[in-house]
Scaffold this motif. Structure first.
Motif, short mmCIF file in Angstrom:
data_model
loop_
_atom_site.label_atom_id
_atom_site.label_comp_id
_atom_site.label_asym_id
_atom_site.label_seq_id
_atom_site.Cartn_x
_atom_site.Cartn_y
_atom_site.Cartn_z
N VAL A 199 0.84 -1.20 0.00
CA VAL A 199 0.00 0.00 0.00
C VAL A 199 0.88 1.25 0.00
N ALA A 231 2.64 1.56 -3.44
CA ALA A 231 1.68 1.95 -4.47
C ALA A 231 1.32 3.43 -4.35
N GLY A 264 3.09 5.53 -7.31
CA GLY A 264 1.99 5.33 -8.24
C GLY A 264 2.23 5.93 -9.61
N ARG A 281 2.36 3.80 -13.04
CA ARG A 281 1.43 4.07 -14.15
C ARG A 281 2.20 4.21 -15.47
N SER A 332 -1.36 -0.19 -12.67
CA SER A 332 -2.13 0.67 -11.77
C SER A 332 -1.78 0.36 -10.32
N ARG A 333 -2.11 1.27 -9.44
CA ARG A 333 -1.89 1.02 -8.01
C ARG A 333 -2.63 -0.22 -7.55
N ARG A 334 -3.87 -0.35 -8.01
CA ARG A 334 -4.69 -1.51 -7.58
C ARG A 334 -4.08 -2.82 -8.07
N ALA A 335 -3.63 -2.83 -9.32
CA ALA A 335 -3.03 -4.06 -9.87
C ALA A 335 -1.73 -4.40 -9.14
N LEU A 394 -0.91 -3.65 -6.05
CA LEU A 394 -1.25 -4.16 -4.72
C LEU A 394 -1.76 -5.60 -4.79
N ALA A 395 -2.65 -5.87 -5.74
CA ALA A 395 -3.20 -7.23 -5.87
C ALA A 395 -2.12 -8.24 -6.21
N ASP A 396 -1.22 -7.86 -7.11
CA ASP A 396 -0.14 -8.77 -7.53
C ASP A 396 0.81 -9.08 -6.37
#
Length: 264
Positions: free
Chosen positions: A211, A214, A218, A222, A227-230, A232-234
């Protein structure tokens, strides 16, 4: 009372130069020879880095730098000379990452930072307790770095940046099984619920670090198409199999030597 690094299981303490860590020493030495034969990237071609990437790479360069004195000291106290030798070779690779990133910044006409608050806080936490905690915190950074350097390798428009990221990523992918093995051995003496609690807590630390990265990086991510979300998920997703290995095995094998494609 013995230091935490001294209370590993019997196999861990007495592996010696004839055991698994002697194989890791040979592996790190072979990689050192391969890097020497490969040589450095062509710094003279220069690099084109946006302000966001300069800021991001500067921060990671600070994180890769350091003498590793605390880790070496704890590895020495663990009582396995082969593991201590392998740990020194690991630290040398991390220092080489710092060197590569510094030269990449220089190729873009940018300077390095003298320090960064995030790295100072990270190092302080790592040094609080024994070898096992040091490695668990260190592994947080390794997991985040895997996704970060993969983003730069695959998404950077600058060939020199892609090459440097590819070289560092190849090393980080080898570091993960090295640390997972040691943490598996370090946690092996605990009851299974305690191992699960430790690795669950570790995954929470990974998520928190992801977090922060990201949020702070960020713009650079980009530019690399992530993306930040991707991101974090990865990062969080990739930590699950590592946590399972630390808790229950199987013990990671020493990776086969592998070359790194060189950008032209």
């Amino acid at each position: 009372m013995k230091n935490e690094g001294e209370t590993q299981n019997t196999h861990d303490r007495h592996d010696g130069h004839d055991g698994a860590y002697a194989a890791w020493v040979r592996h790190f030495e072979a990689e050192r020879e391969r890097r020497a034969a490969l040589g450095d990237p062509d710094w003279a071609r220069g690099a084109r880095l946006s302000p966001a990437l300069v800021r991001s790479i500067r921060t990671f360069q600070v994180g890769e730098d350091g003498d590793g004195a605390a880790l070496v000291s704890k590895a020495d106290r663990a009582g396995d000379p082969a593991y201590a030798a392998a740990a020194r070779l690991f630290i040398a690779e991390e220092q080489n990452h710092a060197r590569l990133l510094a030269l990449l910044l220089s190729a873009a006409g940018a300077e390095t930072l003298d320090g960064h608050w995030s790295d100072a806080a990270f190092v302080r936490v790592r040094r609080l307790l024994g070898l096992r905690v040091e490695l668990m915190v260190l592994m947080v950074a390794e997991v985040v770095a895997l996704r970060y350097y993969r983003a730069l390798r695959d998404g950077s428009a600058d060939p020199l940046t892609s090459e440097v990221a590819a070289r560092i990523l190849a090393d980080e992918e080898r570091h993960v099984p090295f640390h997972c093995r040691r943490l598996y051995e370090g946690l092996a003496g605990l009851p299974r619920p305690a191992r699960k609690a430790a690795t669950t807590g570790w995954r929470a630390m990974v998520a928190a670090a992801a977090v922060l990265v990201a949020a702070d990086h960020g713009a650079a991510l980009r530019e690399a198409g992530v993306s930040r979300r991707a991101f974090l998920a990865d990062v969080v997703g990739s930590s699950a199999p590592m946590a399972a290995t630390m808790s229950d095995g199987p013990v990671p094998a020493v990776p086969a030597p592998a070359g790194v494609p060189v950008a032209v």
